[in-house]
Design a protein around this motif. Structure first.
Motif, PDB file in Angstrom:
ATOM      1  N   THR A 161      10.822   9.797  -6.177  1.00  0.00           N
ATOM      2  CA  THR A 161       9.612   9.978  -6.978  1.00  0.00           C
ATOM      3  C   THR A 161       9.216   8.680  -7.666  1.00  0.00           C
ATOM      4  N   ALA A 162      10.210   7.980  -8.209  1.00  0.00           N
ATOM      5  CA  ALA A 162       9.939   6.711  -8.889  1.00  0.00           C
ATOM      6  C   ALA A 162       9.428   5.656  -7.916  1.00  0.00           C
ATOM      7  N   VAL A 163      10.024   5.604  -6.727  1.00  0.00           N
ATOM      8  CA  VAL A 163       9.576   4.638  -5.721  1.00  0.00           C
ATOM      9  C   VAL A 163       8.128   4.906  -5.334  1.00  0.00           C
ATOM     10  N   ASP A 164       7.799   6.173  -5.130  1.00  0.00           N
ATOM     11  CA  ASP A 164       6.420   6.524  -4.778  1.00  0.00           C
ATOM     12  C   ASP A 164       5.462   6.173  -5.918  1.00  0.00           C
ATOM     13  N   GLN A 165       5.916   6.368  -7.146  1.00  0.00           N
ATOM     14  CA  GLN A 165       5.105   6.019  -8.308  1.00  0.00           C
ATOM     15  C   GLN A 165       4.837   4.519  -8.344  1.00  0.00           C
ATOM     16  N   VAL A 166       5.884   3.725  -8.131  1.00  0.00           N
ATOM     17  CA  VAL A 166       5.721   2.271  -8.150  1.00  0.00           C
ATOM     18  C   VAL A 166       4.866   1.811  -6.966  1.00  0.00           C
ATOM     19  N   ALA A 167       5.026   2.441  -5.818  1.00  0.00           N
ATOM     20  CA  ALA A 167       4.202   2.088  -4.663  1.00  0.00           C
ATOM     21  C   ALA A 167       2.723   2.308  -4.967  1.00  0.00           C
ATOM     22  N   ALA A 168       2.413   3.408  -5.629  1.00  0.00           N
ATOM     23  CA  ALA A 168       1.024   3.673  -6.019  1.00  0.00           C
ATOM     24  C   ALA A 168       0.528   2.614  -7.001  1.00  0.00           C
ATOM     25  N   PHE A 169       1.400   2.177  -7.903  1.00  0.00           N
ATOM     26  CA  PHE A 169       1.066   1.120  -8.850  1.00  0.00           C
ATOM     27  C   PHE A 169       0.813  -0.199  -8.118  1.00  0.00           C
ATOM     28  N   VAL A 170       1.673  -0.519  -7.169  1.00  0.00           N
ATOM     29  CA  VAL A 170       1.504  -1.743  -6.366  1.00  0.00           C
ATOM     30  C   VAL A 170       0.166  -1.717  -5.642  1.00  0.00           C
ATOM     31  N   ASP A 171      -0.209  -0.545  -5.162  1.00  0.00           N
ATOM     32  CA  ASP A 171      -1.508  -0.393  -4.495  1.00  0.00           C
ATOM     33  C   ASP A 171      -2.650  -0.783  -5.419  1.00  0.00           C
ATOM     34  N   THR A 172      -2.591  -0.334  -6.666  1.00  0.00           N
ATOM     35  CA  THR A 172      -3.664  -0.653  -7.613  1.00  0.00           C
ATOM     36  C   THR A 172      -3.666  -2.133  -7.979  1.00  0.00           C
ATOM     37  N   MET A 173      -2.530  -2.803  -7.793  1.00  0.00           N
ATOM     38  CA  MET A 173      -2.429  -4.233  -8.104  1.00  0.00           C
ATOM     39  C   MET A 173      -2.939  -5.107  -6.959  1.00  0.00           C
ATOM     40  N   GLY A 174      -3.309  -4.478  -5.828  1.00  0.00           N
ATOM     41  CA  GLY A 174      -3.943  -5.226  -4.751  1.00  0.00           C
ATOM     42  C   GLY A 174      -3.103  -5.473  -3.521  1.00  0.00           C
ATOM     43  N   PHE A 175      -2.037  -4.672  -3.316  1.00  0.00           N
ATOM     44  CA  PHE A 175      -1.140  -4.889  -2.181  1.00  0.00           C
ATOM     45  C   PHE A 175      -0.797  -3.581  -1.478  1.00  0.00           C
ATOM     46  N   ASP A 176      -0.650  -3.647  -0.144  1.00  0.00           N
ATOM     47  CA  ASP A 176      -0.073  -2.538   0.596  1.00  0.00           C
ATOM     48  C   ASP A 176       1.425  -2.494   0.309  1.00  0.00           C
ATOM     49  N   GLN A 177       2.113  -1.477   0.818  1.00  0.00           N
ATOM     50  CA  GLN A 177       3.539  -1.330   0.514  1.00  0.00           C
ATOM     51  C   GLN A 177       4.328  -0.900   1.746  1.00  0.00           C
ATOM     52  N   VAL A 178       5.488  -1.498   1.913  1.00  0.00           N
ATOM     53  CA  VAL A 178       6.504  -0.995   2.836  1.00  0.00           C
ATOM     54  C   VAL A 178       7.584  -0.392   1.950  1.00  0.00           C
ATOM     55  N   ILE A 179       7.884   0.888   2.163  1.00  0.00           N
ATOM     56  CA  ILE A 179       8.707   1.647   1.225  1.00  0.00           C
ATOM     57  C   ILE A 179      10.065   2.008   1.831  1.00  0.00           C
ATOM     58  N   HIS A 180      11.118   1.782   1.054  1.00  0.00           N
ATOM     59  CA  HIS A 180      12.458   2.284   1.371  1.00  0.00           C
ATOM     60  C   HIS A 180      12.964   3.072   0.169  1.00  0.00           C
ATOM     61  N   TYR A 181      14.000   3.866   0.394  1.00  0.00           N
ATOM     62  CA  TYR A 181      14.570   4.671  -0.690  1.00  0.00           C
ATOM     63  C   TYR A 181      16.069   4.365  -0.852  1.00  0.00           C
ATOM     64  N   ASP A 182      16.386   3.096  -0.975  1.00  0.00           N
ATOM     65  CA  ASP A 182      17.764   2.653  -1.188  1.00  0.00           C
ATOM     66  C   ASP A 182      17.714   1.361  -1.982  1.00  0.00           C
TER      67      ASP A 182
END
Length: 227
Positions: A161-182
């Motif tokens: 949940t936290a990773v997804d939250q930060v990924a959404a934040f990164v999106d608003t900062m102007g970047f796409d995201q590659v996401i891992h959960y480790d």
């Protein structure tokens, strides 16, 4: 999912200043602290990121929905772990010999830096991001979603949940995201890895991450995970 409106940055160095500017541009309320007194950094903040609020660490944390740790890795234990209790924290740190000194004096050899930072801030939720792209690239290469010139950032942590939250934040900062959960996968972006210092789009970043285990560095990382 928590709504992020207020961003707190611990660290008023180059990365902290750049991230403060990006957060302001994205419409967030931003507080930032440095190693000295508020009076010492207030003029710098007003000059470089007008609109951000220079504060003490405690005020930054108390008045922020998300915290970005943007300090030299060797100084993370200077922050009282209890201060960040129950906070969502973005770890933007790396070990770097020029600022952190001898690695063995900063880090234990049996786990990655973010694992050790998470262990210290045991009552916080840590997500690794913003740590490997040069601050000039962070500042200059933000683009709206869908722009073919847009770059991507690697985001990883143990709490999905936290990773997804930060990924959404990164999106608003102007970047796409590659996401891992480790959280241990954060080492893929640290000094010595193929990604450290890189500025790549989503496709290229995903390709490098997917082929990481085939590199010499990746094989060393895999070997280190075998207990």
């Amino acid at each position: 999912m928590m709504t992020i409106k207020r961003v707190g940055i611990l660290g008023a160095g180059k990365v902290g200043i750049v991230l403060a500017g990006l957060a302001l541009d994205a419409g967030y309320e931003v507080r930032i602290s440095g190693s000295g007194s508020v009076k010492k950094i207030d003029l710098i903040i007003k000059t470089l990121v007008p609109g951000a609020i220079a504060s003490e660490n405690s005020e930054v944390v108390a008045n922020s929905d998300i915290i970005i740790l943007a300090i030299p890795l060797s100084r993370y234990k200077n922050i009282d772990a209890a201060l960040l209790k129950d906070k969502l924290v973005i770890d933007a740190t790396n070990y770097w010999w020029e600022t952190d000194g001898i690695r063995e004096e900063v880090l234990a050899p049996d786990s990655t830096s973010s694992e050790q930072v998470q262990a210290y801030f045991k009552d916080s939720t840590l997500v690794k991001a913003f740590n490997y792209m040069g601050y000039h690239n962070l500042q200059e290469e933000t683009h709206p979603k869908g722009d073919p010139k847009r770059k991507a950032l690697f985001v990883t942590g143990d709490d999905r949940t936290a990773v997804d939250q930060v990924a959404a934040f990164v999106d608003t900062m102007g970047f796409d995201q590659v996401i891992h959960y480790d959280i241990a996968d954060g080492i893929m972006t640290e000094p010595g890895s193929p990604l450290f210092g890189a500025s790549l789009n989503y496709k290229d970043l995903k390709r490098v991450i997917d082929h990481f285990d085939q590199t010499e560095f990746g094989q060393k990382v895999a070997a280190s995970k075998i207990k």
